[in-house]
Design an enzyme around this catalytic site. Structure first.
Site, PDB file in Angstrom:
ATOM      1  N   ASP A 202       0.832  -1.200   0.000  1.00 56.14           N
ATOM      2  CA  ASP A 202       0.000   0.000   0.000  1.00 56.14           C
ATOM      3  C   ASP A 202       0.871   1.257   0.000  1.00 56.14           C
ATOM      4  OD1 ASP A 202      -2.694   1.205   0.316  1.00 56.14           O
ATOM      5  OD2 ASP A 202      -1.892   1.883   2.243  1.00 56.14           O
ATOM      6  N   GLU A 257      14.255 -15.372   1.200  1.00 57.82           N
ATOM      7  CA  GLU A 257      14.440 -16.332   2.281  1.00 57.82           C
ATOM      8  C   GLU A 257      13.447 -17.486   2.157  1.00 57.82           C
ATOM      9  OE1 GLU A 257      14.055 -14.219   5.932  1.00 57.82           O
ATOM     10  OE2 GLU A 257      15.777 -12.893   5.551  1.00 57.82           O
TER      11      GLU A 257
END
Length: 543
Positions: A202, A257
């Site tokens: 956002d 990751e």
């Protein structure tokens, strides 16, 4: 090596409070989302994106968050969220969620701590507090304005002012603060471990502000917030700062990751040459193409934006995105039924009566527009109810409006509630299958005719057009080559090729055009004696 899933995905946006209500309180919830996943699998989407589900006072549709690691009780629990993700993955549907890093709710624990600790404290340094101007600090620190109207600064009892680019209940975080940066890296990991596949970011362009003293004023006309005005503000003090890209490079390392890596999609209301910066290697993967969304059925503008978007995305090794609707915009069926020069927010203020939209024309154009968008190379984002051809509910009574735009514009702008009215699932019932009780926003009395139940199985319906388009689209070659067809790409007609054998014709004008030879795969309206009518799109397979 296969392309990542998101390069060509169709993602369906869910505004959870308005999608489906499972616990009969009139508000949509996560169990409701889970209960409708078979519908989304039947429709043929690749992923869903949920607007915020976190604990919130709901001042701004959930974008005012008190806990970035929780679920709002009105929507369910973390266990409900986990079950939804698992059920989606069982259906080969990936899950994106909103992350809101620019601001928190003013009821967030951090903001309470900031108010209690006072000026100069580490707690207050998480946000953007400044002394005011004037002999007694009685004036805001700068002329920056809120997206919802009025000053972007509010004063607290001890005399300092805090920044909020949106509502006063949404204080902006200070992204020069390492604690803030570390917090959101951990939030990304938290949801990644819960199985989400990525995030819609956002206000992605506004995180980092130039906070050097004295704060620079925004150049623009009176009442201008300066947002999007880069001609007057080439070195904008609070939008699209170059330092914001350091944030996304850190995020990219967290994305990797996980296996497969998470994906980030930027909500960046900046023009194309600036938007490309957010999707460079090592940053986010995609950015919403709002220029495409804003076009009101104008071939020349589509031609320019499509070319620039594809070239821009290709230059950084990714794909373009295409979106026609979302939870912040007037619904397409209404917008495309209005003259192109009508200001949609002024039109909303008239309860959608000045002028009245031509919904038949708007629906015809919306059908053509979705075949246009889904044929373009890259990924597409659909907004819930778009597939039903829902119009804007422009005449919501004042006493039900929830959008902060309504209050902060002093009731001059009705805001975005009209595109957030709960979906109709069945022909009948107190809320047309959305809930067992009346919904949190009232639905029009005739919405049963727009419902999933009414349209499913009707080959002429908007719903079945969407489903057919998604099915045929899956059969397109994974070849992302795109080229304008110079023979037909003239005037009101957009003509382009996908791969080696697909020709797409989009007739934005009123005059029918002859269809070239080829097998008709799909059209938004039936051809007439070998001609494609006006306001229509056709997909052809040619040898």
């Amino acid at each position: 090596m296969p392309y990542p899933w998101w390069r060509n995905a169709v993602t369906y946006q869910i505004f959870p409070r308005s999608f489906a209500d499972a616990n009969a309180d009139g508000v949509g919830d996560l169990q409701g989302v889970t209960s409708r996943l078979d519908y989304l699998a039947w429709l043929g989407v690749d992923a869903i994106w949920l607007t915020p589900c976190h604990p919130s006072p709901w001042v701004d549709g959930g974008y005012d968050i008190t806990d970035h690691r929780g679920i709002d009780p009105s929507l369910g629990t973390l266990q409900d969220f986990d079950r939804m993700v698992s059920a989606a993955h069982e259906r080969d549907i990936r899950v994106l969620i909103d992350i809101v890093p620019n601001h928190t709710s003013d009821r967030h624990e951090w903001f309470w701590q900031a108010l209690a600790a006072g000026p100069g404290s580490p707690e207050r340094d998480r946000y953007i507090f400044r002394a005011g101007k004037g002999p007694r600090g009685e004036c805001p620190p700068s002329n920056w304005e809120s997206r919802f109207g009025g000053s972007a600064w509010s004063r607290v009892p001890d005399g300092q002012w805090y920044l909020h680019l949106f509502a006063p209940e949404q204080p902006d975080l200070d992204w020069t603060n390492q604690e803030v940066r570390d917090e959101f890296l951990d939030v990304l990991r938290f949801w990644g471990r819960r199985g989400v596949d990525g995030f819609r970011v956002d206000v992605a362009a506004a995180l980092v502000k130039d906070l050097r003293e004295p704060l620079r004023e925004v150049v623009g006309g009176e009442g201008s917030s300066g947002l999007d005005d880069f001609a007057a503000n080439p070195d904008h003090p609070f939008l699209d700062r170059p330092e914001v890209h350091d944030v996304y490079r850190d995020w990219n390392r967290v994305f990797h990751e996980f296996d497969p890596p998470l994906v980030g999609v930027a909500e960046a209301w900046v023009r194309g040459d600036r938007r490309v910066r957010y999707i460079r290697p090592g940053e986010l993967q995609q950015a919403f193409n709002f220029e495409f969304l804003r076009v009101r059925w104008q071939a020349s503008e589509y031609r320019r934006i499509v070319s620039e978007s594809i070239d821009g995305a290709s230059s950084v090794g990714t794909t373009a995105t295409w979106v026609l609707a979302n939870h912040d915009m007037v619904r397409q069926v209404s917008a495309l039924g209005l003259p192109a020069d009508v200001d949609l927010w002024v039109w909303l203020a008239s309860d959608g009566t000045e002028p009245p939209p031509d919904l038949e024309l708007g629906t015809r154009r919306a059908r053509a527009a979705i075949l246009f968008a889904l044929a373009l190379p890259g990924s597409a984002y659909l907004y819930q109810g778009e597939e039903l051809g829902l119009p804007e509910v422009a005449d919501l009574p004042a006493d039900v409006l929830r959008d902060p735009k309504w209050m902060h514009s002093r009731h001059k702008e009705k805001g975005r509630d009209g595109c957030r009215v709960p979906l109709p699932w069945t022909r009948d019932g107190v809320s047309f299958g959305f809930s067992a009780v009346p919904p949190w926003l009232p639905q029009p009395a005739d919405w049963g005719d727009c419902s999933v139940e009414s349209q499913r199985g009707d080959p002429s319906s908007m719903l079945e057009l969407y489903r057919a388009a998604l099915r045929v689209r899956r059969g397109f070659s994974s070849d992302e080559r795109f080229g304008w067809d110079d023979q037909h790409n003239i005037g009101d007609v957009l003509a382009f090729r996908r791969g080696s054998d697909i020709l797409v014709l989009v007739n934005t004008g009123p005059v029918p055009i002859p269809l070239p030879p080829g097998d008709l795969l799909l059209s938004s309206v039936a051809p007439e004696e070998g001609f494609l009518p006006g306001d229509a799109t056709a997909w052809l397979r040619q040898p």
